[in-house]
Design a protein around this motif. Structure first.
Motif, PDB file in Angstrom:
ATOM      1  N   ASP A 157      58.360  37.627  51.776  1.00 38.67           N
ATOM      2  CA  ASP A 157      58.634  38.999  52.156  1.00 38.67           C
ATOM      3  C   ASP A 157      58.698  39.153  53.674  1.00 38.67           C
ATOM      4  O   ASP A 157      58.071  38.392  54.423  1.00 38.67           O
ATOM      5  CB  ASP A 157      57.545  39.918  51.609  1.00 38.67           C
ATOM      6  CG  ASP A 157      57.542  39.981  50.087  1.00 38.67           C
ATOM      7  OD1 ASP A 157      58.625  39.758  49.497  1.00 38.67           O
ATOM      8  OD2 ASP A 157      56.466  40.225  49.521  1.00 38.67           O
ATOM      9  N   ALA A 158      59.449  40.157  54.123  1.00 35.76           N
ATOM     10  CA  ALA A 158      59.466  40.515  55.536  1.00 35.76           C
ATOM     11  C   ALA A 158      58.173  41.254  55.882  1.00 35.76           C
ATOM     12  O   ALA A 158      57.471  41.760  55.000  1.00 35.76           O
ATOM     13  CB  ALA A 158      60.679  41.393  55.839  1.00 35.76           C
ATOM     14  N   ALA A 159      57.849  41.310  57.164  1.00 35.30           N
ATOM     15  CA  ALA A 159      56.597  41.923  57.591  1.00 35.30           C
ATOM     16  C   ALA A 159      56.726  43.415  57.859  1.00 35.30           C
ATOM     17  O   ALA A 159      55.721  44.114  57.962  1.00 35.30           O
ATOM     18  CB  ALA A 159      56.078  41.223  58.850  1.00 35.30           C
ATOM     19  N   GLY A 160      57.952  43.908  57.984  1.00 30.20           N
ATOM     20  CA  GLY A 160      58.132  45.299  58.349  1.00 30.20           C
ATOM     21  C   GLY A 160      58.187  45.460  59.856  1.00 30.20           C
ATOM     22  O   GLY A 160      57.674  44.624  60.615  1.00 30.20           O
ATOM     23  N   SER A 161      58.797  46.524  60.311  1.00 29.60           N
ATOM     24  CA  SER A 161      59.011  46.725  61.741  1.00 29.60           C
ATOM     25  C   SER A 161      57.831  47.447  62.390  1.00 29.60           C
ATOM     26  O   SER A 161      57.027  48.090  61.720  1.00 29.60           O
ATOM     27  CB  SER A 161      60.293  47.532  61.970  1.00 29.60           C
ATOM     28  OG  SER A 161      60.161  48.829  61.426  1.00 29.60           O
ATOM     29  N   VAL A 162      57.744  47.301  63.710  1.00 36.72           N
ATOM     30  CA  VAL A 162      56.807  48.083  64.524  1.00 36.72           C
ATOM     31  C   VAL A 162      57.619  48.784  65.610  1.00 36.72           C
ATOM     32  O   VAL A 162      58.694  48.314  66.003  1.00 36.72           O
ATOM     33  CB  VAL A 162      55.720  47.193  65.160  1.00 36.72           C
ATOM     34  CG1 VAL A 162      54.810  46.601  64.093  1.00 36.72           C
ATOM     35  CG2 VAL A 162      56.327  46.061  65.992  1.00 36.72           C
ATOM     36  N   ASP A 163      57.121  49.889  66.096  1.00 38.12           N
ATOM     37  CA  ASP A 163      57.877  50.607  67.126  1.00 38.12           C
ATOM     38  C   ASP A 163      57.719  49.969  68.498  1.00 38.12           C
ATOM     39  O   ASP A 163      58.618  50.047  69.339  1.00 38.12           O
ATOM     40  CB  ASP A 163      57.475  52.081  67.168  1.00 38.12           C
ATOM     41  CG  ASP A 163      55.982  52.280  67.434  1.00 38.12           C
ATOM     42  OD1 ASP A 163      55.225  51.297  67.313  1.00 38.12           O
ATOM     43  OD2 ASP A 163      55.589  53.411  67.753  1.00 38.12           O
TER      44      ASP A 163
END
Length: 452
Positions: A263-269
């Motif tokens: 899975d991808a880790a997801g984005s951060v701003d």
């Protein structure tokens, strides 16, 4: 994984942190539970990961002297020996950069053999997955889709510390150790004579046996030769090609399930990046980052010849980074942009004028970059960061107070996003990517921000 082996399957020592995390990536995303300790673990730390099948230790031997190795490496090797996995791996850079006086792979092998043992020692550096190919003993590495013989490689032939002027790996290694060696070449592997060639080399007294890798077929065969001829234990040397080969064979033999996409880790701003890399590849990534909204902040490494001036330089860079974060931007703090950056010449001049050992100043720079990252991360409550540069990562990661890493998400081959483990709750769970100079696409830093 396999009914043949209970407990740990493989242990490894990485001679820099980025390389050590690359092994973590290969194993973890193939379905082999793996943990990377940032120093030799104690019994309590090992107990926290008791069910893991692969256990590594990240080190800094790549940038160290033989004298340092004699003092430091036996402790790490003894820790690995106690785990008693059937294979132990001394992980080196996939471009094999080393020299008799700096990062000597030969010296490391000499120190490891009495502790980690084995009847023979495979040398496996080729890894097609990351653009590394060994043919008739010579290593080739790809840059932007073009494959170069190592001594003509645009990055490694110009490495500031260990420039590679020899592509024949056994010739290069022969300048660092007198241990007998031999080659099992691609012709033998491709014709089904790999087993015979290996037996013949061992019969003639070779202890280190280099194994060519060009493609998937040779990768599988090299993995088979290692696994089926491991004896009670096997000490291997090489890049993450060791793990790629073993996994390829385990899958071909039905000992490991087929590949599954993690899975991808997801984005951060926002995130913070520090770079001590002089690679032209990193330079291109820094340039691209500027077009993606990252705030570039140059830090003057020549100030590191004095602890006082270096402390002020770190404070200045940290303040600029916090200002950028306050404005919603991600700071990228860097010492140089490529091998031709005038900052490199200025740094060398300052070090020479100081009369201090270059290795000590280089370590101070890396530690300072880590301290800046830790300060900025803590103040801004960041979730994610990047350290660019193999030698830089080895020293800088310690400033974050992390004890271990587990793989979180793939970003680019050889440079994954990891989860940090720490007794310090401020940094426990911190997401960190360690990127070597030759690793990653042009928009690598933006990929880390996006988490995939």
């Amino acid at each position: 994984m396999s009914h043949r082996v209970d407990g740990p399957l493989i242990t490894w020592y990485g001679d820099d942190f980025t390389g050590a995390s690359a092994v973590l990536e290969v194993l973890s995303f193939a379905g082999v539970s793996a943990v990377l300790f940032l120093q030799a673990p104690d019994e309590q730390q090992l107990a926290e990961f008791a069910d893991y099948r692969a256990i590594g230790i990240a080190g800094s031997a790549r940038s160290q002297s033989p004298e340092w190795m004699e003092v430091s490496l036996p402790t790490c090797f003894s820790s690995l020996a106690k785990i008693a996995a059937p294979i132990a791996h001394y992980k080196v850079c996939s471009t094999f950069d080393s020299a008799p006086g700096t990062g000597s792979i030969g010296k490391a092998i000499e120190l490891a053999i009495p502790i980690l043992g084995g009847a023979w020692h495979p040398l496996v550096v080729g890894a097609p997955q990351i653009g590394r190919y060994q043919v008739f003993g010579n290593l080739f590495a790809a840059v932007a889709g073009t494959r170069y013989r190592l001594d003509r490689h645009p990055v490694m032939s110009r490495h500031p510390v260990t420039p590679m002027g020899e592509a024949d790996l056994l010739r290069h290694l022969g300048r660092q150790t007198t241990i007998p060696s031999a080659l099992v070449d691609i012709a033998s592997l491709g014709s089904g004579r790999g087993e015979f060639a290996l037996s013949e080399a061992r019969a003639y007294g070779a202890d280190i046996i280099s194994l060519d890798i060009l493609d998937e077929a040779s990768l599988i065969e090299v993995g088979r030769l290692m696994w089926e001829n491991r004896g009670e234990r096997l000490f291997a040397v090489g890049s993450q090609g060791v793990e790629y080969a073993l996994i390829a064979y385990w899958r071909a033999a039905g000992l490991l399930p087929a590949d599954s996409q993690p899975d991808a880790a997801g984005s951060v701003d926002r995130l913070a990046i520090v770079s001590g890399s002089c690679s032209p590849i990193t330079a291109g990534q820094i340039k691209r980052a500027a077009t993606c909204g990252f705030q570039l902040i140059r830090i003057d490494a020549s100030q590191a010849v004095s602890p006082d001036t270096w402390q002020k330089e770190q404070a200045s860079a940290a303040n600029k980074a916090l200002a950028a974060l306050g404005a919603g931007a991600s700071p990228l703090i860097y010492t140089a942009s490529g091998p031709d950056d005038p900052a490199i010449a200025s740094f060398k001049t300052a070090v020479q004028a100081s009369g201090k050992p270059a290795a000590d100043i280089n370590a101070r720079v890396a530690q300072g970059l880590g301290a800046v990252l830790a300060h900025v991360t803590g103040k801004a409550k960041l979730k994610r960061g990047v350290i660019a540069g193999g030698d830089t990562s080895s020293h800088a990661t310690a400033s974050l107070g992390l004890n271990a890493l587990t793989a979180l998400a793939p970003i680019a081959p050889g440079a994954p996003l990891c989860r940090g483990h720490s007794a310090n709750l401020e940094f426990d769970g911190f997401e960190i990517a360690l990127k070597g100079g030759q690793m990653g696409p042009p928009d690598y830093f933006n990929h880390v921000r996006q988490g995939s």
